[in-house]
Write an enzyme that holds these catalytic residues in place. Structure first.
Site, PDB file in Angstrom:
ATOM      1  N   THR A  74      35.513  45.868  16.770  1.00 16.64           N
ATOM      2  CA  THR A  74      36.792  46.084  16.248  1.00 16.64           C
ATOM      3  C   THR A  74      37.184  47.475  16.347  1.00 16.64           C
ATOM      4  O   THR A  74      38.134  47.875  17.064  1.00 16.64           O
ATOM      5  CB  THR A  74      37.029  45.742  14.719  1.00 16.64           C
ATOM      6  OG1 THR A  74      36.736  44.388  14.457  1.00 16.64           O
ATOM      7  CG2 THR A  74      38.108  46.263  14.268  1.00 16.64           C
ATOM      8  N   ASN A 153      37.231  34.089  21.641  1.00 20.91           N
ATOM      9  CA  ASN A 153      36.130  33.781  20.804  1.00 20.91           C
ATOM     10  C   ASN A 153      36.398  32.483  19.999  1.00 20.91           C
ATOM     11  O   ASN A 153      35.293  31.865  19.506  1.00 20.91           O
ATOM     12  CB  ASN A 153      36.353  34.982  19.759  1.00 20.91           C
ATOM     13  CG  ASN A 153      38.036  34.966  19.277  1.00 20.91           C
ATOM     14  OD1 ASN A 153      38.802  35.241  20.212  1.00 20.91           O
ATOM     15  ND2 ASN A 153      38.248  34.656  18.090  1.00 20.91           N
ATOM     16  N   GLN A 181      32.174  38.259  23.282  1.00 15.92           N
ATOM     17  CA  GLN A 181      31.732  36.898  23.244  1.00 15.92           C
ATOM     18  C   GLN A 181      30.744  36.753  24.724  1.00 15.92           C
ATOM     19  O   GLN A 181      29.935  35.677  24.697  1.00 15.92           O
ATOM     20  CB  GLN A 181      32.726  35.704  23.350  1.00 15.92           C
ATOM     21  CG  GLN A 181      33.524  35.855  21.813  1.00 15.92           C
ATOM     22  CD  GLN A 181      32.498  35.343  20.870  1.00 15.92           C
ATOM     23  OE1 GLN A 181      31.208  34.562  20.985  1.00 15.92           O
ATOM     24  NE2 GLN A 181      32.961  35.756  19.556  1.00 15.92           N
ATOM     25  N   SER A 201      29.508  44.143  21.346  1.00 21.32           N
ATOM     26  CA  SER A 201      29.131  44.272  20.031  1.00 21.32           C
ATOM     27  C   SER A 201      27.740  43.662  19.741  1.00 21.32           C
ATOM     28  O   SER A 201      27.181  42.802  20.675  1.00 21.32           O
ATOM     29  CB  SER A 201      29.973  43.428  18.810  1.00 21.32           C
ATOM     30  OG  SER A 201      29.499  43.490  17.597  1.00 21.32           O
ATOM     31  N   GLY A 202      26.947  44.394  18.610  1.00 28.78           N
ATOM     32  CA  GLY A 202      25.496  43.982  18.809  1.00 28.78           C
ATOM     33  C   GLY A 202      25.237  42.688  17.834  1.00 28.78           C
ATOM     34  O   GLY A 202      24.313  41.832  18.431  1.00 28.78           O
ATOM     35  N   HIS A 203      26.033  42.359  16.944  1.00 29.33           N
ATOM     36  CA  HIS A 203      25.597  41.070  16.138  1.00 29.33           C
ATOM     37  C   HIS A 203      25.932  39.778  16.837  1.00 29.33           C
ATOM     38  O   HIS A 203      25.670  38.822  16.254  1.00 29.33           O
ATOM     39  CB  HIS A 203      26.328  41.291  14.848  1.00 29.33           C
ATOM     40  CG  HIS A 203      27.740  40.779  14.891  1.00 29.33           C
ATOM     41  ND1 HIS A 203      28.092  39.705  14.190  1.00 29.33           N
ATOM     42  CD2 HIS A 203      28.832  41.583  14.920  1.00 29.33           C
ATOM     43  CE1 HIS A 203      29.551  39.834  14.277  1.00 29.33           C
ATOM     44  NE2 HIS A 203      30.008  40.749  14.734  1.00 29.33           N
ATOM     45  N   THR A 239      28.244  60.821  12.660  1.00 28.60           N
ATOM     46  CA  THR A 239      26.728  60.710  12.481  1.00 28.60           C
ATOM     47  C   THR A 239      26.088  59.476  13.295  1.00 28.60           C
ATOM     48  O   THR A 239      26.871  58.381  12.750  1.00 28.60           O
ATOM     49  CB  THR A 239      26.232  60.917  11.172  1.00 28.60           C
ATOM     50  OG1 THR A 239      26.545  62.129  10.548  1.00 28.60           O
ATOM     51  CG2 THR A 239      24.503  60.771  11.378  1.00 28.60           C
ATOM     52  N   CYS A 326      42.971  30.538   7.321  1.00 35.24           N
ATOM     53  CA  CYS A 326      43.894  30.377   6.136  1.00 35.24           C
ATOM     54  C   CYS A 326      44.804  31.601   5.713  1.00 35.24           C
ATOM     55  O   CYS A 326      44.225  32.747   5.882  1.00 35.24           O
ATOM     56  CB  CYS A 326      42.848  30.274   4.722  1.00 35.24           C
ATOM     57  SG  CYS A 326      43.652  29.786   3.436  1.00 35.24           S
TER      58      CYS A 326
END
Length: 385
Positions: A74, A153, A181, A201-203, A239, A326
């Site tokens: 993001t 995605n 993705q 992104s890592g996750h 940091t 939703c």
């Protein structure tokens, strides 16, 4: 994942790989130095950050100095849109994006519109793909940035990024692609893609949450929107999240080593899911089957609400995703499926299934059995109602 829970929502997030956790552990415990300090503990942390930078660059075929670490996709998407656009405001105030972008791209564009920018939103065809000719037609002398995601995605549909990149480069317009993705699922090379900025992104790749990166082609200037200590050559202050950055690098290196074997297995499971779902009456596959990520199956079932299917499958121990979101207490169809021209009653019955490393053939057997049962039961209830 327990013996009874079957996780099939890897497009949303992935479990942390044990090898990634192993790489991160020292920086979560004993090696806790600040990477911006000069003493030995800080230098060790800095070395770990720079090693991860090399790992990210290697996967993308990029130069290490082009990698900027962020808190996730993001932030990377926001930095790409806001940073690239505002840095070129003197040239023009026109942006081009696809109608199926992630909200992390669409919302910044909406914010820029309130500041006098003009945004062209490109349509997609019924297979969920952008036509490069539409990009060409939309380009104007005042266009400063084009943003089209590498793969979607929701549907997993892969876009013609190389063709779009060739068009933008020929016109001297910056091109950003959200590859969140795609990273770790299909080969990526920034030179072949001909883009100027790329988010990851890592996750999504068995790495930690809260760690991502923005690749910025050498020579491209962006306006940073986070000011502070001047980290990342002044492009992103703050940091360093050393454990997260180390985990991101380790996850990418692992993904690169497993790319062929993972994709081959996932593709078999994906096609099996699509075939089984398609055999159910009044069912449609959403998006191109050819231009699609190997782990993503997105299917709609007429006469059944996606979220109701999701909850019923959850009761049976299967975690999947609905294509509907939703909003304000009412169900609204996915903006992606709507842009593809999927009718509302079909769009509201969509289900996204995304497989991963920990899945098995037995789990596929049990899931497909449960899916057929859930759809049959819900349609029976609907008929009674």
């Amino acid at each position: 994942m327990t013996d009874t829970l079957v996780y099939l929502d890897h497009a949303a997030t992935t479990p942390l790989d044990p090898l990634v956790l192993q790489a991160m552990t020292p920086y979560l415990t004993t090696e806790y130095g600040n990477a911006s300090t000069l003493y030995s503990m800080g230098r060790l942390a800095e070395d770990a950050v720079e090693n991860a930078r090399d790992q990210v660059a290697a996967l993308l075929g990029a130069n290490r100095d082009e990698i900027v670490f962020t808190s996730g996709a993001t932030e990377a998407d926001n930095e790409a849109v806001f940073g690239a656009a505002t840095a070129r405001e003197a040239r023009g105030k026109h942006l081009i994006v696809s109608a199926i972008e992630h909200e992390a791209v669409l919302r910044p564009c909406e914010r820029l519109e309130t500041r006098g920018w003009e945004v062209t939103r490109l349509p997609v065809n019924s297979e969920g793909r952008v036509d490069p000719d539409h990009v060409k037609s939309a380009l104007r002398p005042d266009t400063v940035l084009v943003s089209v995601m590498h793969s979607n995605n929701e549907t997993g549909v892969i876009q013609p990024i190389e063709e779009i990149g060739a068009l933008t480069r020929d016109r001297g317009v910056l091109f950003h692609t959200d590859a969140v993705q795609s990273v770790g699922k299909v080969p990526l090379d920034v030179e072949a893609l001909q883009c100027d900025l790329l988010s990851l992104s890592g996750h999504k790749i068995y790495g930690p949450k809260g760690a991502g990166a923005l690749w910025i082609r050498k020579g491209v200037k962006i306006q940073p929107f986070m000011e502070g200590g001047g980290q990342e050559r002044g492009r992103r202050s703050g940091t360093y999240n050393v454990p997260g950055i180390v985990g991101l690098g380790a996850a990418l290196e692992l993904a690169e080593s497993r790319l062929v074997s993972d994709a081959s297995q996932w593709r078999l499971w994906r096609d099996r899911i699509l075939k089984a779902a398609h055999a159910i009456p009044d069912t449609r596959v959403n998006g191109s089957v050819i231009h699609r990520l190997p782990h993503n199956a997105n299917v709609s079932f007429l006469g059944v609400e996606g979220e109701v299917m999701l909850l019923n499958l959850d009761d049976r121990g299967f975690c999947v995703s609905s294509g509907a979101a939703c909003s304000s207490g009412s169900m609204e169809p996915s903006h992606v499926l709507t842009a593809m021209g999927v009718p509302r009653d079909w769009a509201q019955g969509s289900l996204r299934v995304t497989v991963g490393r920990a899945n098995s053939e037995d789990q596929m057997d049990r899931f497909l059995e449960a899916l057929l049962a859930v759809v049959s039961e819900l349609r029976g209830l609907s008929a009674l109602g």
